[in-house]
Design an enzyme around this catalytic site. Structure first.
Site: not given
Ligand SMILES: [Mg+2]
Length: 225
Positions: A9, A11, A170
């Site tokens: 991923d 961001d 995240d």
């Molecule tokens: Mg993310």
């Protein structure tokens, strides 16, 4: 031989773009005369594609207004690109970990993100990462996380297999996407979701530091570091 795929991923995983995303979203809503969402709300939608994110932040907006706010977001984001190096820095240890993984002959790296392709390209160019990744899948390519599309499509582009693929992210959306695709899910705790959310969404390992990512990823894929 089937390549081992490590799909990141962007961001909250590779880059700390929190400040910029909150500022950009606030400006997009305000520009169109809507009350801006609060910070916690904005952080909770990071990872979703833009129209989906805007729609969740203000469910009273109709489809046309959502499209306008999303467009205002893109314009504002574009205007901020020249400051990306400072507004969206790489997390500590990211570059070393990516180089360790990409240095392995049995591993290919990719990105699966809710960002637009344009936004992702700008981030990768800013940080000199473009050549490290063999596949990029973005909000421009298909359904938003947690739908497994981006992972499945990245695997098919590189001749990968779910049993040899791990998603590093995240948020719970990343973990749900990984598991829905049948791939492994490695959660990172320096981003926008807490440990419990990642575990509940199916994370099979959690990394608290970027330096742990290569060995945890390889461990899940049954390979030695
Ligand atoms: Mg993310």
């Amino acid at each position: 031989m089937t390549p081992k795929l490590v799909l990141f991923d962007c961001d909250g995983t590779l880059v700390d773009s929190q400040q910029m995303i909150v500022a950009t979203m606030t400006e997009a809503f305000t520009k169109l005369g809507h009350a801006p969402p609060d910070r916690a709300g904005v952080l909770s939608i990071i990872g979703l594609s833009l129209p989906e994110a805007v729609g969740r932040l203000d469910p009273s907006l109709d489809v046309a207004r959502v499209a306008l706010v999303a467009e205002a977001y893109r314009d504002t984001y574009q205007a901020m690109q020249f400051r990306l190096a400072e507004t969206a820095p790489l997390y500590p240890g990211a570059l070393d970990a990516l180089r360790t993984l990409s240095g392995r002959e049995d591993v290919l790296l990719g990105i699966v993100t809710g960002k637009s392709r344009r936004g992702l390209d700008a981030i990768l160019e800013t940080h000199g990462l473009t050549n490290l990744f063999s596949v990029l899948r973005t909000a421009d390519d298909g359904p938003s996380k947690p739908h497994p599309f981006m992972v499945v499509d990245a695997m098919s582009a590189l001749g990968g297999d779910a049993s040899q693929t791990v998603v590093v992210g995240d948020t719970g959306y990343d973990m749900l996407m990984a598991r829905a695709a049948g791939a492994f899910a490695l959660g990172v705790t320096w981003g926008y979701n807490i440990r419990d959310e990642l575990s509940q969404a199916g994370a099979q390992e959690l990394a608290d530091d970027f330096a742990e990512v290569p060995s945890l990823a390889m461990g899940l894929l049954g390979a030695k570091e």
